[in-house]
Design an enzyme around this catalytic site. Structure first.
Site, PDB file in Angstrom:
ATOM      1  N   ASN A 371       0.811  -1.215   0.000  1.00 56.14           N
ATOM      2  CA  ASN A 371       0.000   0.000   0.000  1.00 56.14           C
ATOM      3  C   ASN A 371       0.842   1.263   0.000  1.00 56.14           C
ATOM      4  OD1 ASN A 371      -2.168   1.923   0.504  1.00 56.14           O
ATOM      5  ND2 ASN A 371      -1.389   1.949   2.593  1.00 56.14           N
ATOM      6  N   GLU A 372       1.441   1.583   1.131  1.00 55.80           N
ATOM      7  CA  GLU A 372       2.164   2.847   1.272  1.00 55.80           C
ATOM      8  C   GLU A 372       3.552   2.550   1.835  1.00 55.80           C
ATOM      9  OE1 GLU A 372      -0.034   6.989   2.076  1.00 55.80           O
ATOM     10  OE2 GLU A 372       0.466   5.918   3.913  1.00 55.80           O
TER      11      GLU A 372
END
Length: 654
Positions: A371-372
């Site tokens: 995701n991040e």
């Protein structure tokens, strides 16, 4: 001479709004600058702010399977008219490891003993609507039945039914009833009739009126707002939900399909994230799981974009990693997901999809890995996923994270590394002040046209500060986002996807602001930001054409931002113009390379005189699009764009 001076002054300035001298813009309607991908504007979904449980997932009972850390959270023991009894929480252990707990209820009275459920900040009930009750029950004593009552906030019965369990083995029982009143704060009673004992699990209540009338489905008004955006893609399930605070609470898609009674519930990672908004009763039941995500995407015409865990927990929390030599199961989950989405019914996971009621493949074309995430550990793991996925599925495009910020050392390292690796799509995130969005409308003007494509995966203007509970979904933020989005569209050969985040927020159950769509238990509304996103999506066209002032792109000069596109399907020219100033802009568009346009053009205007204007449940239309028409003189369009205005003009070819 005096008269001439006055006429000149009047041409340059006019009241109210202090109109400036007319500017002439050029639109080169025959010069295709870039193709606009169908996926250009989409939706980012994450179970934050009660977006799923208590939100779009229409279940009304909180902690229906007694799997919360406090097993009876959301429930209260009832002793009506002096009734006596007891409730025991039992754990079946290995008999059902995904849903081990249930309750054993004993009634020592003829009636009146049982329990009630508070719902998610109450239960939103509508007069005249039908509601479906269900329960898993195992009879311990013959003759015991269940009285089901829906209670309004005044303690009055507003609907009832009964269930008569007849088996000493676990069995599902169902009943339905019609509500006699509307109440946003109703509750549910489950009372035993007769003396004896019974085991209960999966106590559930759904409205019949769900999206597409699917039993146990989704809240229709919220999904309709997504459909009304006509999004190009749906990203799911997040967000930081993918990572988990630790790997044990990461998102595991295989646990979110099949019988809802066997979907292993976990604590929501936003449960304790913010000290200013503690939510100890926030869990993920996964009633909204991967099959449902794919179905929603299919329903609303959006390309599915699942994000899978890459063996890393949230780096803002535990930074927990899977050793490289133990990454195999994580990679296999990714491969199996592609097979689940696209495989024929002859494959293992394609057969599973068909058994769940969807034999037709979902045509998955892209997937996010992580995701991040950031750092060398992420790059190392991404390479392993990329090799395995592209060896078996070379046409699936992979989304790579560039971290949580749009600049800085972390961003630069990832951006440089992934470009060298010839990555498919780079995911950039920006939560910044409105001024940042105004100043960065030209962000992609000089990006490498032959490099990876860009996914503006998470963005939202922050009126106070990043993650501040005081952030507002006001018009100033929405207008700044509109200005920025003209730059995204103008650079559609580089930017292939964009999505605002987060998507949903319950007015009593949020953790993060701002958010695109707000709701309570009965109603919902789109923010000004929602309408900006919607208007870009509905008016994107098929191809970008140059819109120039003094032979330059319109990206902030005198506070104005603009882009133009043609729609080859509808044979229209679409002009988007943002005036971020307090001054009316008198403008004209000189259109080159076109035979001409029909006399009347369609105009959509989104504006407010107040930069702090917001929509709300009590005033959902404070800032909404207004439709009108304007005359066109051949290939010349003259108009005035009021202060703080986003305007769209659609011209139909002759």
């Amino acid at each position: 001479m005096k008269k001439y001076f006055l006429m000149l002054f009047a041409a340059a300035w006019c009241l109210p709004g202090m109109c400036q001298m007319e500017k002439v813009y050029t639109v080169q309607a025959d010069k295709i600058k870039a193709h606009i991908e169908p996926t250009m504007y989409g939706i980012f979904f994450e179970d934050i702010n009660m977006g799923a449980d208590g939100g779009v997932y229409a279940e009304l009972v909180k902690n229906r399977s007694f799997e919360f850390k406090m097993p009876l959270m959301g429930w209260k023991e009832l002793k009506q008219d002096g009734a006596e009894g007891s409730i025991l929480v039992l754990n079946g252990g290995k008999a059902n490891e995904d849903n081990p707990r249930f309750i054993h209820v004993t009634s020592k009275s003829a009636g009146g003993y049982g329990l009630s459920n508070e719902g998610f900040h109450g239960m939103g009930i509508k007069k005249g609507d039908q509601y479906n009750f269900s329960v898993l029950a195992k009879l311990a004593t013959p003759g015991v039945s269940l009285q089901i009552e829906l209670i309004n906030s005044k303690g009055e019965v507003m609907g009832s039914t009964s269930v008569i369990p007849a088996s000493k083995e676990w069995k599902k029982y169902e009943a339905n009833f019609k509500a006699s009143a509307t109440d946003p704060k109703a509750s549910l009673k489950v009372l035993l009739k007769g003396k004896g004992a019974i085991d209960l699990d999966m106590i559930s209540l759904f409205p019949q009126d769900t999206w597409k009338q699917r039993p146990g489905g989704l809240r229709a008004d919220l999904v309709q707002k997504l459909a009304d955006m006509k999004p190009g893609f749906l990203r799911f399930p997040g967000g930081c939900i993918v990572e988990g605070r630790e790997l044990d609470t990461r998102y595991q898609w295989k646990r979110t399909i099949g019988d809802v009674a066997n979907r292993r519930m976990i604590i929501n990672r936003w449960n304790t994230e913010f000290a200013h908004r503690p939510t100890p009763d926030y869990y993920q039941t996964f009633g909204l799981g991967f099959l449902e995500y794919f179905e929603i995407a299919e329903d609303i015409g959006a390309a599915p974009l699942p994000i899978i865990n890459c063996g890393m927990a949230c780096q803002f929390n535990t930074c927990e990693l899977v050793p490289i030599d133990q990454l195999g199961p994580y990679v296999q989950d990714a491969l199996d997901l592609i097979e689940f989405a696209n495989g024929s019914v002859d494959t293992k996971w394609g057969k599973k999809r068909a058994a769940l009621g969807h034999p037709k493949p979902f045509n998955l074309k892209m997937m996010g890995v992580g995701n991040e995430q950031w750092g060398e550990q992420y790059i190392e793991r991404f390479k392993i996923f990329e090799k395995a996925i592209h060896t078996k599925y070379p046409d699936v495009k992979l989304v790579s994270s560039l971290g949580p910020n749009p600049d800085g050392e972390v961003f630069d390292y990832l951006n440089t590394t992934f470009r060298k690796l010839k990555a498919n799509i780079l995911d950039e995130h920006y939560y910044r002040a409105p001024e940042w969005f105004l100043q960065n409308a030209n962000r992609y003007d000089n990006y490498d046209r032959n490099g990876p494509k860009i996914f503006a995966g998470e963005y939202a203007a922050q009126s106070v500060a990043i993650g501040s509970p005081e952030n507002k979904n006001n018009w100033e933020c929405a207008l700044a986002e509109a200005a920025f989005m003209t730059g995204l569209e103008r650079n559609a050969d580089v930017v292939h996807m964009a999505s605002y985040a987060p998507l949903f927020a319950h007015v009593e159950g949020w953790q993060w602001t701002p958010d695109l769509i707000w709701f309570d238990n009965l109603n919902s509304y789109g923010t000004p930001n929602y309408y900006v996103q919607q208007l870009f999506s509905l008016n994107k066209g098929t191809d970008v054409v140059p819109l120039l002032l003094d032979n330059k792109a319109v990206e902030g000069k005198d506070g104005c931002y603009a882009t133009a596109s043609i729609d080859k399907t509808t044979h229209e020219l679409i002009i988007k113009f943002v005036n971020s100033t307090a001054t009316t802009q008198n403008i004209s568009f000189n259109i080159e390379g076109a035979a001409g346009y029909q006399k009347l053009a369609k105009v959509t205007t989104l504006r407010s005189d107040k930069k702090d204007a917001e929509n709300s449940l009590t005033n959902p239309k404070a800032v909404i699009p207004v439709q009108s028409e304007m005359e066109v003189n051949g290939k010349l369009v003259k108009t005035a764009v009021e202060p703080y205005t986003f305007k769209i003009i659609r011209l139909k070819n002759l």
